[in-house]
Design an enzyme around this catalytic site. Sequence first.
Site, PDB file in Angstrom:
ATOM      1  N   LYS A  95       0.874  -1.167   0.000  1.00 50.75           N
ATOM      2  CA  LYS A  95       0.000   0.000   0.000  1.00 50.75           C
ATOM      3  C   LYS A  95       0.912   1.218   0.000  1.00 50.75           C
ATOM      4  O   LYS A  95       1.642   1.463   0.965  1.00 50.75           O
ATOM      5  CB  LYS A  95      -0.908   0.018   1.232  1.00 50.75           C
ATOM      6  CG  LYS A  95      -1.840   1.228   1.247  1.00 50.75           C
ATOM      7  CD  LYS A  95      -2.596   1.347   2.559  1.00 50.75           C
ATOM      8  CE  LYS A  95      -3.415   2.629   2.561  1.00 50.75           C
ATOM      9  NZ  LYS A  95      -3.975   2.945   3.891  1.00 50.75           N
ATOM     10  N   GLY A 183     -10.908   8.055   6.628  1.00 47.08           N
ATOM     11  CA  GLY A 183     -12.030   8.907   6.997  1.00 47.08           C
ATOM     12  C   GLY A 183     -13.354   8.209   7.193  1.00 47.08           C
ATOM     13  O   GLY A 183     -14.344   8.841   7.568  1.00 47.08           O
TER      14      GLY A 183
END
Length: 254
Positions: A95, A183
Amino acid sequence: MLTIAGVEFESRLFTGTGKFSSSQLMLESIKASQSQLVTVAMKRIDLKTGADDLLSPLRQAGVRLLPNTSGARNAKEAIFAAELAREMLGTQWVKLEIHPDPKYLMPDAVETLAAAKTLCERGFIVMPYVHADPVLCRRLEEVGCAAVMPLASPIGTNQGLVTEPFIKMIIEQAKVPVVIDAGIGAPSHAAHAMELGADAVLVNTAIASSASPIEMALCFKDAVNCGRRAFEAGLGRVQTQAVHTSPLTGFLQQ
Protein backbone atom coordinates in the site's frame (compact mmCIF):
# COMPACT_ATOMS: atom_id res chain seq x y z
CA MET A 1 -16.02 -12.10 -5.34
CA LEU A 2 -13.42 -9.32 -5.43
CA THR A 3 -10.24 -10.01 -7.40
CA ILE A 4 -7.05 -7.96 -7.08
CA ALA A 5 -3.96 -8.99 -9.03
CA GLY A 6 -5.40 -12.46 -9.52
CA VAL A 7 -6.14 -13.00 -5.82
CA GLU A 8 -9.77 -13.50 -4.81
CA PHE A 9 -11.27 -12.00 -1.66
CA GLU A 10 -14.63 -12.98 -0.25
CA SER A 11 -14.60 -10.04 2.15
CA ARG A 12 -14.72 -6.50 0.80
CA LEU A 13 -13.74 -5.05 4.17
CA PHE A 14 -10.02 -4.44 4.56
CA THR A 15 -8.69 -3.46 7.97
CA GLY A 16 -5.69 -1.84 9.61
CA THR A 17 -3.63 -2.77 12.66
CA GLY A 18 -2.93 0.61 14.28
CA LYS A 19 -4.42 2.24 17.39
CA PHE A 20 -5.60 -0.96 19.10
CA SER A 21 -4.94 -1.15 22.84
CA SER A 22 -3.43 -4.63 22.51
CA SER A 23 -2.38 -7.14 19.89
CA GLN A 24 -4.97 -9.60 21.20
CA LEU A 25 -7.80 -7.09 20.79
CA MET A 26 -6.52 -6.27 17.31
CA LEU A 27 -6.52 -9.94 16.33
CA GLU A 28 -10.00 -10.61 17.73
CA SER A 29 -11.38 -7.55 15.95
CA ILE A 30 -9.87 -8.60 12.64
CA LYS A 31 -11.33 -12.07 13.05
CA ALA A 32 -14.75 -10.57 13.81
CA SER A 33 -14.55 -8.39 10.71
CA GLN A 34 -13.72 -11.44 8.56
CA SER A 35 -11.24 -9.24 6.72
CA GLN A 36 -8.78 -11.11 4.53
CA LEU A 37 -6.42 -8.22 3.75
CA VAL A 38 -4.79 -6.31 6.61
CA THR A 39 -2.43 -3.35 6.42
CA VAL A 40 0.77 -3.23 8.46
CA ALA A 41 2.97 -0.14 8.70
CA MET A 42 6.60 -0.92 7.98
CA LYS A 43 7.64 1.69 10.55
CA ARG A 44 6.15 -0.55 13.29
CA ILE A 45 8.28 -3.57 12.43
CA ASP A 46 11.58 -4.25 14.19
CA LEU A 47 14.17 -3.82 11.46
CA LYS A 48 16.71 -5.98 13.30
CA THR A 49 14.55 -9.07 13.71
CA GLY A 50 12.07 -8.50 10.88
CA ALA A 51 9.19 -9.10 13.24
CA ASP A 52 7.17 -7.73 16.11
CA ASP A 53 4.16 -8.84 18.10
CA LEU A 54 1.94 -7.97 15.13
CA LEU A 55 3.13 -10.42 12.54
CA SER A 56 2.92 -13.81 14.22
CA PRO A 57 -0.75 -13.58 15.24
CA LEU A 58 -1.71 -12.11 11.88
CA ARG A 59 -0.03 -14.93 10.01
CA GLN A 60 -1.69 -17.46 12.29
CA ALA A 61 -5.04 -15.85 11.47
CA GLY A 62 -4.43 -16.57 7.80
CA VAL A 63 -4.88 -13.02 6.54
CA ARG A 64 -2.91 -11.55 3.67
CA LEU A 65 -0.56 -8.79 4.80
CA LEU A 66 -0.52 -5.47 2.97
CA PRO A 67 2.56 -3.57 4.18
CA ASN A 68 2.24 0.17 3.82
CA THR A 69 4.81 2.90 3.40
CA SER A 70 3.21 5.27 5.92
CA GLY A 71 5.78 7.77 7.12
CA ALA A 72 7.48 8.08 3.74
CA ARG A 73 7.87 11.73 2.70
CA ASN A 74 8.85 11.21 -0.91
CA ALA A 75 9.11 8.58 -3.64
CA LYS A 76 12.62 7.55 -2.67
CA GLU A 77 11.63 6.74 0.91
CA ALA A 78 8.49 4.92 -0.19
CA ILE A 79 10.40 2.75 -2.66
CA PHE A 80 12.92 1.89 0.05
CA ALA A 81 10.13 0.90 2.45
CA ALA A 82 8.48 -1.25 -0.22
CA GLU A 83 11.73 -3.05 -1.02
CA LEU A 84 12.27 -3.61 2.69
CA ALA A 85 8.79 -5.09 3.02
CA ARG A 86 9.39 -7.44 0.11
CA GLU A 87 12.63 -8.67 1.65
CA MET A 88 11.38 -8.99 5.23
CA LEU A 89 7.79 -10.12 4.70
CA GLY A 90 8.15 -12.00 1.44
CA THR A 91 5.35 -10.15 -0.32
CA GLN A 92 5.08 -8.12 -3.52
CA TRP A 93 1.99 -6.34 -2.23
CA VAL A 94 2.33 -2.78 -1.00
CA LYS A 95 0.00 0.00 0.00
CA LEU A 96 1.79 3.08 -1.26
CA GLU A 97 1.47 6.05 1.09
CA ILE A 98 3.43 9.27 0.78
CA HIS A 99 2.35 12.17 2.97
CA PRO A 100 5.08 14.71 3.78
CA ASP A 101 2.80 16.94 5.88
CA PRO A 102 2.45 15.37 9.36
CA LYS A 103 -0.47 17.62 10.32
CA TYR A 104 -3.05 16.74 7.69
CA LEU A 105 -1.45 13.59 6.20
CA MET A 106 -2.50 14.56 2.70
CA PRO A 107 -1.00 12.26 0.04
CA ASP A 108 1.56 13.79 -2.32
CA ALA A 109 0.22 13.15 -5.82
CA VAL A 110 3.46 13.89 -7.68
CA GLU A 111 5.65 11.66 -5.51
CA THR A 112 3.02 8.92 -5.38
CA LEU A 113 2.77 8.68 -9.16
CA ALA A 114 6.55 8.59 -9.52
CA ALA A 115 6.93 5.89 -6.86
CA ALA A 116 4.05 3.85 -8.29
CA LYS A 117 5.64 3.79 -11.74
CA THR A 118 8.96 2.56 -10.36
CA LEU A 119 7.42 -0.03 -8.06
CA CYS A 120 5.20 -1.45 -10.80
CA GLU A 121 8.24 -1.75 -13.05
CA ARG A 122 9.96 -3.70 -10.26
CA GLY A 123 7.13 -6.20 -10.03
CA PHE A 124 5.23 -4.90 -7.02
CA ILE A 125 1.46 -5.14 -6.66
CA VAL A 126 0.81 -1.49 -5.89
CA MET A 127 -2.28 -0.10 -4.17
CA PRO A 128 -1.77 3.67 -3.80
CA TYR A 129 -3.50 5.87 -1.21
CA VAL A 130 -4.38 9.10 -3.01
CA HIS A 131 -6.66 12.10 -3.15
CA ALA A 132 -10.03 11.40 -4.75
CA ASP A 133 -8.70 12.73 -8.05
CA PRO A 134 -10.14 10.98 -11.12
CA VAL A 135 -7.28 12.11 -13.36
CA LEU A 136 -4.61 10.92 -10.94
CA CYS A 137 -6.35 7.58 -10.48
CA ARG A 138 -6.41 7.11 -14.25
CA ARG A 139 -2.68 7.85 -14.42
CA LEU A 140 -1.96 5.37 -11.63
CA GLU A 141 -3.98 2.74 -13.44
CA GLU A 142 -2.00 3.42 -16.62
CA VAL A 143 1.37 2.85 -14.92
CA GLY A 144 0.19 -0.54 -13.66
CA CYS A 145 -1.35 -0.15 -10.19
CA ALA A 146 -3.47 -3.14 -9.18
CA ALA A 147 -6.06 -0.94 -7.45
CA VAL A 148 -6.54 2.66 -6.41
CA MET A 149 -7.38 3.84 -2.90
CA PRO A 150 -8.92 7.32 -2.93
CA LEU A 151 -9.57 8.96 0.42
CA ALA A 152 -13.07 9.62 1.68
CA SER A 153 -11.80 12.33 4.03
CA PRO A 154 -8.55 12.95 5.97
CA ILE A 155 -7.02 9.98 7.78
CA GLY A 156 -8.52 9.25 11.17
CA THR A 157 -11.11 12.04 11.06
CA ASN A 158 -14.22 9.83 10.84
CA GLN A 159 -15.86 12.46 8.59
CA GLY A 160 -17.18 9.98 6.05
CA LEU A 161 -17.48 10.45 2.29
CA VAL A 162 -16.61 14.13 1.99
CA THR A 163 -15.18 13.44 -1.48
CA GLU A 164 -18.25 11.57 -2.73
CA PRO A 165 -18.70 13.43 -6.06
CA PHE A 166 -15.14 12.59 -7.08
CA ILE A 167 -15.33 9.02 -5.81
CA LYS A 168 -18.32 8.50 -8.10
CA MET A 169 -16.23 9.67 -11.07
CA ILE A 170 -13.36 7.37 -10.13
CA ILE A 171 -15.66 4.37 -9.79
CA GLU A 172 -17.32 5.13 -13.11
CA GLN A 173 -14.08 5.24 -15.08
CA ALA A 174 -11.86 2.73 -13.24
CA LYS A 175 -10.80 -0.53 -14.82
CA VAL A 176 -9.11 -1.68 -11.60
CA PRO A 177 -10.70 -2.14 -8.16
CA VAL A 178 -11.50 1.04 -6.21
CA VAL A 179 -10.93 0.76 -2.46
CA ILE A 180 -12.19 3.69 -0.40
CA ASP A 181 -9.62 4.51 2.25
CA ALA A 182 -9.36 7.00 5.14
CA GLY A 183 -12.03 8.91 7.00
CA ILE A 184 -14.68 6.19 7.11
CA GLY A 185 -15.95 6.64 10.64
CA ALA A 186 -19.22 4.72 10.85
CA PRO A 187 -20.70 1.54 9.40
CA SER A 188 -23.19 3.73 7.53
CA HIS A 189 -20.27 5.42 5.74
CA ALA A 190 -18.95 2.04 4.65
CA ALA A 191 -22.38 0.91 3.49
CA HIS A 192 -22.81 4.08 1.46
CA ALA A 193 -19.40 3.66 -0.18
CA MET A 194 -20.40 0.16 -1.24
CA GLU A 195 -23.79 1.39 -2.49
CA LEU A 196 -21.92 3.80 -4.77
CA GLY A 197 -20.14 0.84 -6.37
CA ALA A 198 -16.82 0.84 -4.55
CA ASP A 199 -15.12 -2.54 -4.69
CA ALA A 200 -13.99 -2.45 -1.05
CA VAL A 201 -13.32 -0.16 1.91
CA LEU A 202 -10.41 0.01 4.32
CA VAL A 203 -11.25 0.83 7.94
CA ASN A 204 -8.93 1.22 10.91
CA THR A 205 -9.56 4.14 13.29
CA ALA A 206 -13.34 3.68 13.49
CA ILE A 207 -12.88 0.10 14.68
CA ALA A 208 -9.74 0.46 16.80
CA SER A 209 -10.88 3.59 18.66
CA SER A 210 -14.37 2.27 19.36
CA ALA A 211 -15.39 1.50 22.94
CA SER A 212 -15.97 -2.05 21.72
CA PRO A 213 -13.71 -2.76 18.72
CA ILE A 214 -14.90 -6.34 18.28
CA GLU A 215 -18.55 -5.33 18.15
CA MET A 216 -17.72 -2.44 15.82
CA ALA A 217 -15.84 -4.81 13.52
CA LEU A 218 -18.96 -6.95 13.30
CA CYS A 219 -21.01 -3.86 12.48
CA PHE A 220 -18.67 -2.88 9.66
CA LYS A 221 -18.71 -6.41 8.29
CA ASP A 222 -22.49 -6.38 8.08
CA ALA A 223 -22.59 -2.84 6.68
CA VAL A 224 -20.16 -3.65 3.87
CA ASN A 225 -22.08 -6.78 2.97
CA CYS A 226 -25.42 -4.96 2.94
CA GLY A 227 -24.04 -2.05 0.94
CA ARG A 228 -22.62 -4.36 -1.70
CA ARG A 229 -25.84 -6.36 -1.93
CA ALA A 230 -27.82 -3.15 -2.35
CA PHE A 231 -25.52 -2.05 -5.17
CA GLU A 232 -25.88 -5.38 -6.92
CA ALA A 233 -29.65 -5.38 -6.44
CA GLY A 234 -29.88 -1.95 -8.06
CA LEU A 235 -30.82 1.14 -6.09
CA GLY A 236 -33.75 3.29 -7.14
CA ARG A 237 -33.06 6.47 -9.09
CA VAL A 238 -32.80 9.64 -7.00
CA GLN A 239 -35.26 12.29 -8.19
CA THR A 240 -36.17 15.84 -7.19
CA GLN A 241 -39.90 15.52 -7.93
CA ALA A 242 -42.29 13.29 -6.01
CA VAL A 243 -43.48 10.17 -7.84
CA HIS A 244 -46.62 8.45 -6.59
CA THR A 245 -46.54 4.72 -6.01
CA SER A 246 -50.13 4.08 -7.07
CA PRO A 247 -52.77 5.87 -9.22
CA LEU A 248 -54.10 8.97 -7.52
CA THR A 249 -57.54 9.22 -9.18
CA GLY A 250 -58.47 5.73 -10.34
CA PHE A 251 -60.79 4.97 -7.43
CA LEU A 252 -62.64 8.29 -7.95
CA GLN A 253 -63.60 7.32 -11.49
CA GLN A 254 -65.28 4.08 -10.47
